[in-house]
Enzyme design. Structure first.
Site, PDB file in Angstrom:
ATOM      1  N   ARG A 153       0.878  -1.188   0.000  1.00 25.11           N
ATOM      2  CA  ARG A 153       0.000   0.000   0.000  1.00 25.11           C
ATOM      3  C   ARG A 153       0.903   1.222   0.000  1.00 25.11           C
ATOM      4  NH1 ARG A 153      -5.306   1.415   3.536  1.00 25.11           N
ATOM      5  NH2 ARG A 153      -6.106   0.035   1.933  1.00 25.11           N
ATOM      6  N   CYS A 156     -16.489   1.759   0.674  1.00 20.92           N
ATOM      7  CA  CYS A 156     -15.272   0.978   0.926  1.00 20.92           C
ATOM      8  C   CYS A 156     -14.831   1.081   2.386  1.00 20.92           C
ATOM      9  CB  CYS A 156     -14.164   1.425  -0.008  1.00 20.92           C
ATOM     10  SG  CYS A 156     -13.824   3.191   0.066  1.00 20.92           S
ATOM     11  N   ARG A 179     -13.746  -8.604   1.613  1.00 22.36           N
ATOM     12  CA  ARG A 179     -12.328  -8.328   1.383  1.00 22.36           C
ATOM     13  C   ARG A 179     -11.514  -9.593   1.679  1.00 22.36           C
ATOM     14  NH1 ARG A 179     -10.319  -3.199   1.629  1.00 22.36           N
ATOM     15  NH2 ARG A 179      -8.477  -4.234   0.801  1.00 22.36           N
ATOM     16  N   HIS A 223      -7.422   0.847  -6.354  1.00 26.48           N
ATOM     17  CA  HIS A 223      -7.587  -0.009  -5.166  1.00 26.48           C
ATOM     18  C   HIS A 223      -8.281  -1.303  -5.633  1.00 26.48           C
ATOM     19  CE1 HIS A 223      -7.831  -1.310  -1.175  1.00 26.48           C
ATOM     20  NE2 HIS A 223      -8.680  -0.453  -0.637  1.00 26.48           N
ATOM     21  N   ASP A 265     -17.240   7.333  -1.430  1.00 24.02           N
ATOM     22  CA  ASP A 265     -15.957   7.228  -0.713  1.00 24.02           C
ATOM     23  C   ASP A 265     -15.675   8.612  -0.117  1.00 24.02           C
ATOM     24  OD1 ASP A 265     -13.436   6.436   0.188  1.00 24.02           O
ATOM     25  OD2 ASP A 265     -12.473   6.654  -1.778  1.00 24.02           O
ATOM     26  N   GLN A 299     -10.164  -3.848  -3.196  1.00 22.20           N
ATOM     27  CA  GLN A 299     -11.462  -3.370  -2.720  1.00 22.20           C
ATOM     28  C   GLN A 299     -12.540  -3.645  -3.762  1.00 22.20           C
ATOM     29  OE1 GLN A 299     -12.423  -1.748   0.351  1.00 22.20           O
ATOM     30  NE2 GLN A 299     -14.362  -2.366  -0.553  1.00 22.20           N
TER      31      GLN A 299
HETATM   32  N1  NVA Z   1      -9.896   6.883  -1.374  1.00 27.83           N
HETATM   33  C1  NVA Z   1      -9.564   6.385  -0.060  1.00 27.83           C
HETATM   34  C2  NVA Z   1      -9.850   4.921   0.021  1.00 27.83           C
HETATM   35  C3  NVA Z   1      -9.622   4.315   1.376  1.00 27.83           C
HETATM   36  C4  NVA Z   1      -9.885   2.862   1.407  1.00 27.83           C
HETATM   37  C5  NVA Z   1      -8.091   6.668   0.218  1.00 27.83           C
HETATM   38  O1  NVA Z   1      -7.269   6.490  -0.678  1.00 27.83           O
HETATM   39  O2  NVA Z   1      -7.786   7.088   1.328  1.00 27.83           O
HETATM   40  N1   CP Z   2     -11.287  -0.044   2.472  1.00 18.62           N
HETATM   41  C1   CP Z   2     -10.021  -0.155   2.894  1.00 18.62           C
HETATM   42  O1   CP Z   2      -9.103  -0.424   2.133  1.00 18.62           O
HETATM   43  O2   CP Z   2      -9.874   0.014   4.220  1.00 18.62           O
HETATM   44  P1   CP Z   2      -8.488   0.198   5.002  1.00 18.62           P
HETATM   45  O3   CP Z   2      -7.933   1.525   4.594  1.00 18.62           O
HETATM   46  O4   CP Z   2      -8.886   0.150   6.441  1.00 18.62           O
HETATM   47  O5   CP Z   2      -7.573  -0.921   4.626  1.00 18.62           O
END
Ligand code: NVA
Ligand code: CP
Length: 304
Positions: free
Chosen positions: A102, A259, A287, A129, A219, A132
């Site tokens: 990540r 998400c 997930r 992502h 989101d 997800q």
């Molecule tokens: N768009 C959000 C998704 C979190 C799962 C982010 O990147 O923070």
């Molecule tokens: N939706 C998602 O990826 O959650 P986290 O940021 O908690 O991993």
């Protein structure tokens, strides 16, 4: 499929294979029939951003499959002190059987895959992502029976979620509409590709995007890494919310997905969130199953 770097790269059949195996693994778990498909395998988990669902579901999933997961905080790795990702990739490939990462730049994930010799899974970048959205597609199929021809409407920022949802929806023959403020559209290349390949709408008009939708999705207005823009974004995105007015123009049996984490009364009202908690938390559970399927498909020995 050698890696899971972004959904836009996957063949339509890869997505179907993942979703079918995810359903099978969920069934096996619920019926105490789980098998140790990845006995002895080791997954490295590099996180440069926070996570609840991704981190825990990968770690728990690997445990359930008989393997072992190592949490590698970027702050503790030499990568956090400037060691190039190309070298990290070549070193980790000699110890591990797979990596989930990540991070911010999509290019970092692509380099890890290019220089390493083991499967790499994108656990979220600023661009996509994919894990997800595989769980999202699994959840929609679970509640609606199939994906073909359903309308998915995403309301909010044209971010990593929007990019991946467009790719996932088009590849599974769903119709997709996006409602976002001007200047906050999804990635240009993804919009062009979707416009050529599907019934695709990107508009500033929330109600026309949501009309007759089978699935409504949203989101956060400010993603990880955009914390300094939070106040500006609150003003820009005001009204880009799933609420009763939006629900009223969607299909009467429309699902709502998020998400997570969610910011109540920003992108979704508390009322709509709680009325659809059943779907949203099944989505979070999925997930685990979807990522187990990805790991099995990428990491299981071929002769097994
Ligand atoms: N768009 C959000 C998704 C979190 C799962 C982010 O990147 O923070
Ligand atoms: N939706 C998602 O990826 O959650 P986290 O940021 O908690 O991993």
């Amino acid at each position: 499929m050698k890696h899971l770097l972004k959904l836009i790269d996957l063949d339509d059949d890869d997505i179907t294979d993942i979703l079918n195996l995810a359903d099978q693994l969920k069934y096996e778990k619920k019926n105490n029939l789980s098998k140790k498909y990845l006995e002895g395998k080791k997954l490295g988990m590099i996180f440069q951003k926070s996570s609840t669902r991704t981190r825990v579901s990968f770690e728990a999933g690997m445990y359930e499959l008989g393997g072992h997961a190592l949490f590698l905080s970027a702050n503790d790795l030499q990568i956090g002190r400037g060691e190039p990702v190309q070298d990290t990739a070549r070193v980790l490939s000699r110890y591990l059987d797979g990596i989930i990462i990540r991070t911010y730049a999509q290019e970092e994930v692509e380099s890890l895959a290019r220089y390493g010799s083991i499967p790499v899974i994108n656990g979220l970048t600023d661009f996509e992502h994919p894990c997800q959205v595989l769980a999202d597609l699994m959840t929609i199929r679970e509640f609606k029976g199939s994906l073909d021809g359903l309308k998915l409407c995403y309301i909010g920022d044209g971010n990593n979620m929007a990019n991946s949802l467009i790719a996932g929806a088009v590849k599974t023959k769903m119709k997709i509409s996006i409602a976002c403020p001007k200047g906050y559209e999804p990635d240009k290349r993804i919009i062009e590709w979707a416009s050529m390949n599907s019934d695709f709408l990107c508009t500033t008009d929330i109600l026309s995007a949501a009309a007759d939708a089978d699935v409504l999705y949203t989101d956060v207005w400010a993603s990880m890494g955009q914390e300094s823009e939070t106040q500006i974004r609150k003003a820009v995105f005001k009204g880009y919310q799933i609420n009763d007015q939006v629900m009223a123009v969607a299909k009467p049996d429309a699902m709502v997905l998020h998400c997570l984490p969610a910011h109540r009364e920003e992108e979704i009202t508390e009322k709509v969130f709680e009325e659809h908690a059943k779907e949203i938390f099944e989505q979070a559970e999925n997930r685990l199953h979807a990522q187990k399927a990805v790991m099995v498909l990428l990491m299981k020995d071929e002769d097994e």
